[in-house]
Every structure is written in C-alpha cells, then in structure tokens.
Design a protein around this motif. Sequence first.
Motif: not given
Length: 328
Positions: A88-94
């Motif tokens: 589904g793609g990428s996501a920011r990591v916190y």
Amino acid sequence: MKWAVAAGAICLLSGTASAAERHCQLQSYGEIDAAMQNGKIVAMARLNGKPVPMVVDTGAFGTMLFQSAAGRLGLTLRDTGMTAYGVGGSARVYSARVKEFALAGLSEPNADLAVTGSRIGDVVGVIGALFLMQADLEFDLPHGKIRFFKPVDCQGDEVVYWGQSYAEAPMTPMPNDEIIVRVQVNGKPIVAQLDSGASYSVMTLQGAQQAGVGREDPALKAEGEAKGIGSGSVRNYAERFDSFSFGDETIHNAELRVADLYGKDKERQIGELIATPVADQPQMLLGADFLRAHRVFIAREQHKIYVSYEGGPVFQPPEPTPVIAPSK
C-alpha cells in the motif's frame, strides 16, 4: 528490543542413541497464547500494565504501534525522520517511549516503540521480528501457541520434537531477521518471506510471471484489495497454480492470491526528482493461512524451517473469529 531468558528447559525426546548421549534439549524462552482473529495471528501484550491485542508479524522488523492507537494510549510521539515501506505504499515513522512492554512473561522497561501506519481492526500494533527472532521460534497455531526455544546439543531434525512427519526447507540468513525461504511454484524456484502478519499467502506479479502466469492471464479473477502499512491498497487476484512445494511437501491445484504488492513502494534518493521502486523484495509472502495449517519450527542457527501439516485447507482464508479475551 531484548528480553531476559525464562528459566527451565524442555527435553527433546528424539528416540536416537546419539541424541540421548548428547542430552539434546530445547531450553524454553517463553510461550505466547495466540489466536486467529479475522485472518490475523493475535496475542495479548501489555503496555504500561494494560492488556492490548497485537498482531504477531514476522514480516515487520520491530515492534510497532499504529499511530491512532498511540494517541488513544496517551503516548507522546517523536518524529524519527524515517519512512517505512510495505503493502500500500509508505508511511512516516515516529517513536514513543512506554514504561513497560511485556509479553509471555518477558518484559522490556522504558521501551522505545516505533509508531506508524494505519490501524487494523481492534489491534493496536504488531510484534515484529526483532522481538520474535531472538531465539528459535515455533508456531503451533492448531494448539494456540507460539514458543521460543534455544537448542542445546541438538542436531538437524531433532528439534522436531512433536514426533510427526515433516518437510524442511533452507532459510536464507538476513541482517534484519527476515525469514526468507525458497519454495517452488509450478516447479519454479520462488523467493518467499514467511510473513505471519499477512492474512493470506500472496504472489507478486513478478513471482507469478516466474511461475508462468502473466498479468493479462484470463484465469486471474479479482478477489478484493490488500492493505498494509501504507495508506493505499492494492487489488489482488486469485489464480490456481498446478503445484506449490515447501521442501518435500507439495500442494496440488493450489489457489494463491496474486498482487502488485510493492508497486506503490517508492523512494526518492537525494538529488532525484523521480521516485524509484524499493529493491530486493520477495516474490511471495507466505502468510497466516499457511501457518494455521502447519506446525512450524524456525531453526535460526541451522538456517532451516521445519513444517508438519496439521490438517485443513492451507491457502483459503478462515472465517472471521471473535477477539481473544485479555489475559487476567
């Protein structure tokens, strides 16, 4: 994330004189109660003393919370500047610090957990390979258990302590604890990742082509959409393959999903304007549907995976099941 070794050992009864002379043992590191919940393998962990359901996910690197769940738990997020890639793609990591993360009698105080992605059902996050692969790992989902072991003076298939026939396949050592194994589909070698976080097993378009099925094959029929860590989704298709083989175990007329799993995984290098695909992805994810039909022992030091078929369909998704109750 590290955890302390649990006391005790389980003796391995192999029935051979050589094993008895060596006093072959499997030292127990811990045990997880696990259940299938809507196609996911779910276990109850504790965050700051509160029981929370989490997906057991060998396909994820670290233990991770979903961003919406972290907000509900009142955790403070810090931006790591990193990006995670998946279906589904990428996501920011916190990142968020919890006073204690505990599972199966194993605990980590002042744990820094990754926070990213969208919530999946009622679970708050995933338990990743960094936690799961610190020891040999057994999936015994027919009996609702996941176990951790350290073999002592054991050789080869002596770790298959449950006394059933089995198949074995070599595992490729990976720096990020990914469980990479070579299988065969339609007699063609396929690089697969054992991904307990995937509800069902799925081939990439490239893997399907390797097995002789093209993107425009008229036999492909739409089966819905798959979601992962990214905000997007990918359409998946069903296709019957003549055979799927894991070592000596062969499933004929196997129906597998096919999807462009990593088509939305793009990254930009410094100085580049065009995003390029993320490289080195497996050709197949071997998911929870495979695990729930087998007893599986992942022998890290041997670089082998042993599986015993326990019955039932292998690649068809199970019916939805109720959420498991929190442990007392």
